[in-house]
Enzyme design. Structure first.
Site, PDB file in Angstrom:
ATOM      1  N   LYS A   1     -18.477 -15.614  -2.908  1.00  9.38           N
ATOM      2  CA  LYS A   1     -17.459 -16.385  -3.807  1.00  9.38           C
ATOM      3  C   LYS A   1     -16.726 -17.341  -2.650  1.00  9.38           C
ATOM      4  O   LYS A   1     -16.021 -16.934  -1.695  1.00  9.38           O
ATOM      5  CB  LYS A   1     -16.549 -15.179  -4.274  1.00  9.38           C
TER       6      LYS A   1
ATOM      7  N   GLU B   1     -13.517 -11.391   9.470  1.00  9.05           N
ATOM      8  CA  GLU B   1     -13.002 -12.350  10.457  1.00  9.05           C
ATOM      9  C   GLU B   1     -11.702 -12.748   9.713  1.00  9.05           C
ATOM     10  O   GLU B   1     -11.831 -13.422   8.782  1.00  9.05           O
ATOM     11  CB  GLU B   1     -14.223 -13.522  10.525  1.00  9.05           C
TER      12      GLU B   1
ATOM     13  N   CYS C   1      -9.033 -20.974  12.377  1.00  7.77           N
ATOM     14  CA  CYS C   1      -8.437 -19.730  12.817  1.00  7.77           C
ATOM     15  C   CYS C   1      -8.257 -19.629  14.430  1.00  7.77           C
ATOM     16  O   CYS C   1      -7.538 -19.014  14.809  1.00  7.77           O
ATOM     17  CB  CYS C   1      -9.394 -18.333  12.285  1.00  7.77           C
TER      18      CYS C   1
ATOM     19  N   GLU D   1       0.875 -16.005  12.557  1.00  9.30           N
ATOM     20  CA  GLU D   1       0.187 -17.033  11.959  1.00  9.30           C
ATOM     21  C   GLU D   1       0.753 -18.164  10.969  1.00  9.30           C
ATOM     22  O   GLU D   1       1.160 -17.888  10.244  1.00  9.30           O
ATOM     23  CB  GLU D   1      -1.208 -16.699  11.686  1.00  9.30           C
TER      24      GLU D   1
END
Ligand code: NAD
Ligand code: 6OD
Length: 487
Positions: A179, A255, A289, A391
């Site tokens: 997906k 991750e 990231c 973040e």
């Protein structure tokens, strides 16, 4: 203008049209570029069932060399349609064309070739020993596929991150249901076509489009018939998926997010460090990231470093992806822009000094309907500020001075995340020692985002669980079974 195409799911070797559709919006100008078939619960179940059935069919009988040959055919297929993949990545994300040509699509190809080579050359472990009763035994280890693997991906490096998981999963003989992010369905759809042409047995690769909660992502991650889940995305989503995986004791690999630091010592090559921090903070509009959102600079060079960084940040060219001068495209969506802008606002409420940017650019053309933000540098915040701890995932960094090595190591490690760090120093011994003391999955010295695909990749804390890359991927995507024989 041509009618936007319809992107379909790919299940059991067939293109599947579903009733529910969602628009795919180009973040450069807000135009609809395609409509996407959203997989309902039944379509996801069919995809999972097709993958399970395929795992018992001819795919099961192939040797590692035969699977490797198929992976190389997929890589060939991407190469042959290189510019279509570039266009797909650019259309969905608004990234500079040169980035798609030099990073995203080449890495998609490299992922297939690397795991093809690895799996075809991987040997089996074998041990020769004497048992307590004096008998001689040999033991060897069989690797078997895990089975049906659910792969859920984000939007920031769509092809790179998806192929990073599809390639080793197929290399080890698994069947997959993939997906992609709802924001970036195009390159995954193109990949399904390349895989179809490469002649994989039906059901080995399945693609379902859709969102997370109450959509394809949730249906896939809660499916009882999935054997392992591998996910890249936000840490919070990782928590939800881990809860779902706990239900069936599924193997997981995560991750997740990062709040990465770059540390610039006074002995660094100044030019290389400034250029490196520019790259690590602003590449892909900061939507990697691994980007550095915290920059620590030794006090004796802090003012000069900040002034140079500001000069270069002010000069970054925000433009159309096709503009040969473009440095930065838009963010992925208006929703993500709202999030990033809320942090720009918060930083100022927390007492930050705006060194560069801090707002939305004005173009006076159709890009004003796009999702652009200014690349931004803040300074003056304490390490406790939310903008230094959370973040943001945009083109933004906070720059702070430091005085000693011990101090900066403690500040870098004072984070809930632990994905990546950069050290800029010409003192080799210092770099080794600092690297050993940083709690991140990867430490770069005088470089950033340089990857050897055989090395382990992943993070600590909120940045993830497990490692993929090289043999670590082969381990995740296989079950090991020991055979012990008395001679
Ligand atoms: P996200 O978590 O919102 O979405 C990622 C994927 O998960 C999408 O396909 C989404 O549809 C799906 N999803 C969302 N909710 C779900 C649910 N409840 N159940 C199942 N699936 C669900 O992340 P994003 O916004 O697409 O990506 C940005 C994030 O990804 C950032 O935090 C970034 O740091 C992280 N990221 C990490 C790495 C890494 O290697 N560590 C790499 C790239 C991105
Ligand atoms: O380089 C890789 O293999 C990798 N997984 C990179 C992740 C980047 C995150 O945005």
């Amino acid at each position: 203008m041509a009618k936007p195409p319809l992107l379909r799911c790919f299940v059991d070797g067939q293109w599947v049209t579903t009733k529910q559709r969602f628009p795919n919006i180009n973040p450069v100008d807000g135009q609809v570029v395609s409509h996407v078939c959203e997989a309902d619960a039944q379509t996801v179940s069919r995809a999972v069932a097709a993958a399970r059935a395929a795992g018992q069919g001819p795919w099961k009988t192939l040797t590692a060399n035969q699977r490797a040959a198929i992976l190389h055919r997929i890589a060939d297929g991407i190469e042959q349609r290189f510019e279509e993949f570039v266009a797909a990545e650019v259309l969905d994300t608004g990234r500079p064309v040169h980035q798609a040509r030099t990073l995203d699509v080449p890495r998609g190809i490299a992922n297939f070739r690397t795991f093809a080579d690895l799996v075809s050359t991987a040997g089996s472990e074998m041990y020769d020993s004497t048992a307590p009763d004096g008998a001689r035994v040999i033991s060897y280890v069989n690797r078997k596929p895990v089975g049906t693997v659910g792969i859920i991906c984000p939007w920031n490096l769509p092809l790179l991150l998806l192929t990073w998981k599809v390639a080793p999963a197929l290399a080890m003989g698994n069947c997959v249901v993939v997906k992609p992010s709802e924001e970036t369905p195009s390159s995954a759809t193109l990949l399904a076509d390349v895989i179809r042409m490469a002649g994989l047995p039906h059901g080995v690769f399945n693609l379902v489009h859709g969102f997370g909660p109450e959509s394809a992502g949730e249906y896939l991650s809660t499916s009882p018939d999935i054997d392992a889940l591998t996910f890249t995305g936000e840490s919070r989503t990782g928590t939800t998926i881990m809860k779902a995986a706990a239900e069936g004791i599924k193997k997981v690999s995560f991750e997740l997010g990062g709040k990465n630091a770059a540390v610039v010592f006074a002995d660094a090559d100044f030019e290389a460090a400034v250029a490196g921090v520019m790259r690590s903070s602003f590449t892909n509009s900061g939507q990697v990231c691994l980007c550095s959102e915290r920059v620590y600079v030794e006090r004796s060079i802090y003012a000069r470093f900040l002034a140079e960084l500001k000069k270069r940040c002010d000069a970054l060219v925000l433009s159309y992806p096709q503009d040969p001068d473009v440095d930065m495209g838009p963010l992925i969506s208006h929703a993500h822009r709202d999030k990033v802008l809320s942090y720009y606002q918060l930083a100022q409420e927390e007492g930050a000094t705006v060194i560069s940017g801090g707002g939305v650019p004005e173009f006076g053309d159709d890009r004003d309907q796009g999702a652009y933000v200014q690349p931004t540098i803040f300074a003056g915040l304490p390490d406790s500020a939310r903008c230094v701890r959370e973040e943001i995932f945009g083109p933004v960094c906070h720059v702070a001075p430091f005085d000693t090595e011990d101090e900066v190591i403690a500040r870098v490690n004072d984070s809930a995340y632990g994905l990546a760090a950069c050290i800029w120093s010409t003192k080799l011994s210092r770099a080794h020692q600092v690297a050993a003391r940083l709690n991140t999955g990867i430490v770069w010295v005088n470089t950033w985002f340089t990857r050897d695909l055989r090395t382990p990749f992943g993070g600590t804390g909120l940045s993830g669980l497990g490692r993929e890359g090289g043999r670590y991927s082969l381990d995740f995507y296989s079950e090991l079974s020991t055979v012990c024989i008395k001679l």
